[in-house]
Design a protein around this motif. Structure first.
Motif, PDB file in Angstrom:
ATOM      1  N   GLY A  87     -14.443   6.765  56.534  1.00 31.10           N
ATOM      2  CA  GLY A  87     -15.800   6.615  57.057  1.00 31.10           C
ATOM      3  C   GLY A  87     -16.310   5.208  56.785  1.00 31.10           C
ATOM      4  N   VAL A  88     -17.499   5.127  56.201  1.00 29.83           N
ATOM      5  CA  VAL A  88     -18.047   3.812  55.823  1.00 29.83           C
ATOM      6  C   VAL A  88     -18.127   3.695  54.308  1.00 29.83           C
ATOM      7  CG1 VAL A  88     -19.276   3.463  57.975  1.00 29.83           C
ATOM      8  CG2 VAL A  88     -20.404   4.648  56.099  1.00 29.83           C
ATOM      9  N   SER A  89     -17.363   4.539  53.596  1.00 25.72           N
ATOM     10  CA  SER A  89     -17.364   4.474  52.126  1.00 25.72           C
ATOM     11  C   SER A  89     -16.761   3.164  51.672  1.00 25.72           C
ATOM     12  CB  SER A  89     -16.519   5.607  51.539  1.00 25.72           C
ATOM     13  OG  SER A  89     -16.915   6.839  52.026  1.00 25.72           O
ATOM     14  N   GLU A  90     -17.423   2.536  50.709  1.00 22.45           N
ATOM     15  CA  GLU A  90     -16.903   1.272  50.206  1.00 22.45           C
ATOM     16  C   GLU A  90     -15.599   1.508  49.463  1.00 22.45           C
ATOM     17  OE1 GLU A  90     -19.361  -0.763  47.349  1.00 22.45           O
ATOM     18  OE2 GLU A  90     -17.889  -2.370  47.139  1.00 22.45           O
ATOM     19  N   HIS A  91     -14.643   0.649  49.716  1.00 21.30           N
ATOM     20  CA  HIS A  91     -13.359   0.696  49.021  1.00 21.30           C
ATOM     21  C   HIS A  91     -13.222  -0.583  48.219  1.00 21.30           C
ATOM     22  CE1 HIS A  91      -9.149   1.201  48.180  1.00 21.30           C
ATOM     23  NE2 HIS A  91      -8.840   0.109  48.825  1.00 21.30           N
ATOM     24  N   GLY A  92     -12.553  -0.510  47.100  1.00 27.37           N
ATOM     25  CA  GLY A  92     -12.408  -1.708  46.291  1.00 27.37           C
ATOM     26  C   GLY A  92     -11.093  -1.720  45.548  1.00 27.37           C
ATOM     27  N   VAL A  93     -10.844  -2.838  44.905  1.00 27.34           N
ATOM     28  CA  VAL A  93      -9.633  -2.991  44.102  1.00 27.34           C
ATOM     29  C   VAL A  93     -10.061  -3.425  42.709  1.00 27.34           C
ATOM     30  CG1 VAL A  93      -7.510  -4.302  43.786  1.00 27.34           C
ATOM     31  CG2 VAL A  93      -8.213  -3.627  46.080  1.00 27.34           C
ATOM     32  N   LEU A 108       4.157  14.037  56.240  1.00 27.02           N
ATOM     33  CA  LEU A 108       3.635  12.818  56.874  1.00 27.02           C
ATOM     34  C   LEU A 108       2.687  12.175  55.876  1.00 27.02           C
ATOM     35  CD1 LEU A 108       3.109  11.307  59.791  1.00 27.02           C
ATOM     36  CD2 LEU A 108       0.989  12.549  59.686  1.00 27.02           C
ATOM     37  N   THR A 109       2.961  10.944  55.482  1.00 25.14           N
ATOM     38  CA  THR A 109       2.112  10.233  54.522  1.00 25.14           C
ATOM     39  C   THR A 109       1.563   8.991  55.194  1.00 25.14           C
ATOM     40  OG1 THR A 109       3.486  10.983  52.697  1.00 25.14           O
ATOM     41  CG2 THR A 109       2.037   9.130  52.264  1.00 25.14           C
ATOM     42  N   VAL A 110       0.266   8.779  55.067  1.00 26.33           N
ATOM     43  CA  VAL A 110      -0.386   7.619  55.674  1.00 26.33           C
ATOM     44  C   VAL A 110      -1.040   6.789  54.574  1.00 26.33           C
ATOM     45  CG1 VAL A 110      -2.121   6.844  57.318  1.00 26.33           C
ATOM     46  CG2 VAL A 110      -0.822   8.916  57.785  1.00 26.33           C
ATOM     47  N   HIS A 111      -0.716   5.503  54.544  1.00 23.92           N
ATOM     48  CA  HIS A 111      -1.308   4.593  53.568  1.00 23.92           C
ATOM     49  C   HIS A 111      -2.339   3.724  54.256  1.00 23.92           C
ATOM     50  CE1 HIS A 111       1.812   5.248  50.437  1.00 23.92           C
ATOM     51  NE2 HIS A 111       2.575   5.483  51.478  1.00 23.92           N
ATOM     52  N   GLY A 112      -3.492   3.572  53.627  1.00 26.21           N
ATOM     53  CA  GLY A 112      -4.484   2.646  54.150  1.00 26.21           C
ATOM     54  C   GLY A 112      -4.240   1.251  53.607  1.00 26.21           C
ATOM     55  N   PHE A 113      -4.974   0.289  54.133  1.00 25.72           N
ATOM     56  CA  PHE A 113      -4.857  -1.079  53.649  1.00 25.72           C
ATOM     57  C   PHE A 113      -5.533  -1.200  52.291  1.00 25.72           C
ATOM     58  CE2 PHE A 113      -3.087  -4.093  56.728  1.00 25.72           C
ATOM     59  CZ  PHE A 113      -2.872  -3.250  57.797  1.00 25.72           C
ATOM     60  N   VAL A 114      -4.848  -1.841  51.376  1.00 24.26           N
ATOM     61  CA  VAL A 114      -5.375  -2.028  50.021  1.00 24.26           C
ATOM     62  C   VAL A 114      -6.638  -2.879  50.057  1.00 24.26           C
ATOM     63  CG1 VAL A 114      -4.902  -3.230  47.848  1.00 24.26           C
ATOM     64  CG2 VAL A 114      -3.168  -1.753  48.860  1.00 24.26           C
ATOM     65  N   ASP A 115      -6.668  -3.897  50.922  1.00 22.71           N
ATOM     66  CA  ASP A 115      -7.761  -4.874  50.933  1.00 22.71           C
ATOM     67  C   ASP A 115      -8.790  -4.611  52.020  1.00 22.71           C
ATOM     68  OD1 ASP A 115      -5.124  -6.969  50.068  1.00 22.71           O
ATOM     69  OD2 ASP A 115      -6.845  -6.608  48.764  1.00 22.71           O
ATOM     70  N   SER A 116      -8.904  -3.383  52.448  1.00 22.29           N
ATOM     71  CA  SER A 116      -9.935  -3.040  53.425  1.00 22.29           C
ATOM     72  C   SER A 116     -11.242  -2.752  52.701  1.00 22.29           C
ATOM     73  CB  SER A 116      -9.488  -1.801  54.212  1.00 22.29           C
ATOM     74  OG  SER A 116     -10.574  -1.244  54.898  1.00 22.29           O
ATOM     75  N   PRO A 117     -12.379  -3.340  53.133  1.00 19.52           N
ATOM     76  CA  PRO A 117     -13.661  -3.077  52.460  1.00 19.52           C
ATOM     77  C   PRO A 117     -14.144  -1.637  52.633  1.00 19.52           C
ATOM     78  CG  PRO A 117     -13.797  -5.051  53.819  1.00 19.52           C
ATOM     79  CD  PRO A 117     -12.517  -4.388  54.168  1.00 19.52           C
ATOM     80  N   VAL A 118     -13.618  -0.926  53.640  1.00 15.69           N
ATOM     81  CA  VAL A 118     -13.985   0.477  53.839  1.00 15.69           C
ATOM     82  C   VAL A 118     -12.704   1.311  53.916  1.00 15.69           C
ATOM     83  CG1 VAL A 118     -16.206   0.090  54.965  1.00 15.69           C
ATOM     84  CG2 VAL A 118     -14.136   0.140  56.340  1.00 15.69           C
TER      85      VAL A 118
END
Lengths: 348, 129
Positions: free
Chosen positions: A310-316, A297-307
């Motif tokens: 948790g509340v960890s910042e995500h970026g591109v 089972l593989t789950v992909h998150g949104f590329v353009d999500s700011p988090v």
């Protein structure tokens, strides 16, 4: 010069081995906030199990609201428990907004928008040499952000009069049913969407042999990169039957391998974590009752999500991947691989 | 390969953090040509990229091993795999390739990742209109 040319961005992969029946099972804390796509791979399976099919047909819908002013996320009480993510905004170019079910609001803004908004924030970790992006993180459940409070008024005034930010949003289905959102939806252009499900039956496909020996082997000796590469090849319909002398590609299935049939299912949209848990539960049941020795089972998150987690910042920067891949075994043990972008913090 | 952190606990639980351990990087690229009706085969495309490596880095650069994993002739979109140490060379060659058989062209690099799996789940492809 040669060393500079051979430098690559940081690559981080976390691999964990655990069991569903373990006391310190951490799977719930490793869920992504915004789930875009889930891919399921069932080897030795000719058709989808009926219970899994029922879950896939009963996935919760999600909403797309056009041109929603961001201040509505503060002023609408019915959005409690709902996840909202700005749609078609690119995290490295545009202003992006995310609202989590626990009331955490995250705004990833360019420099001009941040200065216009006039609230407290911090420079993004995903800037190049100069700070060009800023992140505003607000806990809407905090006492300072209660309606009428100073922090609340400052942010609301900023969003209403100084930076009149509006964008398309994807919203998850509310916990109590869609009726609670009707007042909000009636004021804007909106549409309801169902996650898109696709099924593929693969015949005579080379699969890695996952035996009970592999379950107990050390994580460092069973290379996860090759496994994830093979899973990606199956998902992208890339052939793994290449001779080493082939001009085009030398990609092949990791050894040891076996030839079998397999069922590949993909679901994409804005998926609720609860729906993913239901799919996972059905896969565990399937493994108990069938002859399959593993499932993925593989789950992909949104590329353009700011988090991301948790509340960890995500970026591109060069890439915006945030995903995890679960390898399930019949004895209720599993292996999870969490991958993220070059500058992201380590997954949980 | 370097292991940044390893936690071993009793019973089944094990956690390993692998940093900079991916042997390959993967690219999703699209070739844009001046004449949009031009078609290339997979072999032609790979040969074209090799010629780009050759013009920028010479014969030693052209010997860089990369794989054309998947190719769509209609959209001229390809999945490439290259050793991580060769990513900068391959990417810079693609950037500077500007002529295909005397017509202007450009490679659009759509996605780069150390995980092939990440190339199959790009939410920027979500179309709801």
């Amino acid at each position: 010069m040669a060393t500079e040319l051979e430098r690559t961005p940081r690559c981080l992969l976390v691999s964990e081995r655990s069991g569903f029946l373990q006391e310190n099972n951490r799977l719930l804390s490793q869920q992504l906030n915004f789930n875009y796509k889930v891919s399921v791979l069932l080897p030795d399976c000719g058709s989808a199990p009926s219970h899994l099919d029922a879950v896939l047909d009963g996935l919760n819908p999600f909403y797309l609201i056009r041109d929603l002013p961001v201040h509505e996320l503060l002023e609408t009480p019915s959005l409690q428990g709902v996840s909202a993510l700005s749609y078609r905004t690119r995290l490295d170019e545009d202003n992006c907004v995310a609202l989590l079910p626990n009331g955490h609001l995250s705004l990833s803004l360019d420099k001009d928008s941040f200065e216009l908004l006039g609230v407290e924030g911090k420079p993004s970790r995903f800037s190049h040499k100069r700070n060009i992006r800023y992140v505003v993180s607000v806990d809407l459940t905090d006492s300072r952000m209660a309606p009428g409070g100073r922090g609340y008024q400052r942010l609301l005034t900023g969003l209403k009069s100084r930076l009149q930010l509006k964008t398309d949003f994807l919203l998850t289905h509310p916990p109590g049913g869609g009726a609670s959102l009707q007042v909000l939806l009636s004021r804007y252009d909106w549409s309801e969407h169902r996650p898109e499900v696709s099924r593929r039956l693969l015949t005579d496909v080379c699969c890695p042999l996952m035996t009970s020996d592999l379950q107990s082997c050390d994580l460092k000796s069973c290379d996860p990169h090759h496994l994830l590469e093979w899973l990606g090849a199956v998902d992208a319909n890339i052939s793994c039957e290449n001779a080493s002398s082939s001009f085009l590609s030398s990609l092949c299935c990791p050894d040891p391998q076996t030839v079998t049939s397999a069922l590949s299912v993909s679901v994409s949209g804005l998926l609720l974590p609860e729906d993913l848990q239901r799919i996972l539960k059905q896969l565990r049941c399937h493994l108990e009752q069938s002859l399959s020795t593993w499932a993925s089972l593989t789950v992909h998150g949104f590329v353009d999500s700011p988090v991301s987690w948790g509340v960890s910042e995500h970026g591109v920067l060069r890439g915006g991947e945030n995903f995890y891949s679960l390898l399930l075994f019949p004895d209720q043990t599993y292996r999870i691989h969490l991958g993220t972008g070059a500058e992201d913090t380590c997954p949980p | 390969m370097s292991c940044a952190d390893t936690k071993d606990k009793p019973a089944l639980y094990q956690r390993v953090v692998l940093k900079n351990a991916s042997p390959y990087h993967y690219m999703k690229v699209c070739l844009v040509l001046e004449d949009e009706s031009t078609r290339l085969s997979a072999v032609n495309l790979k040969q074209f990229i090799i010629s780009g490596l050759d013009s920028l880095y010479g014969e030693a650069g052209a010997a860089l091993n990369f794989d054309l994993l998947k190719y769509d002739e209609d959209t001229l979109t390809a999945f490439l795999r290259v050793y991580s140490k060769g990513l900068v060379k391959l990417w810079s060659s693609l950037t500077l390739l500007s002529l295909y058989q005397k017509q202007a062209c450009a490679f659009r690099v759509l996605q780069v990742s150390p995980f092939l799996l990440a190339l199959t789940g790009n939410s920027r492809e979500l179309q709801l209109d």
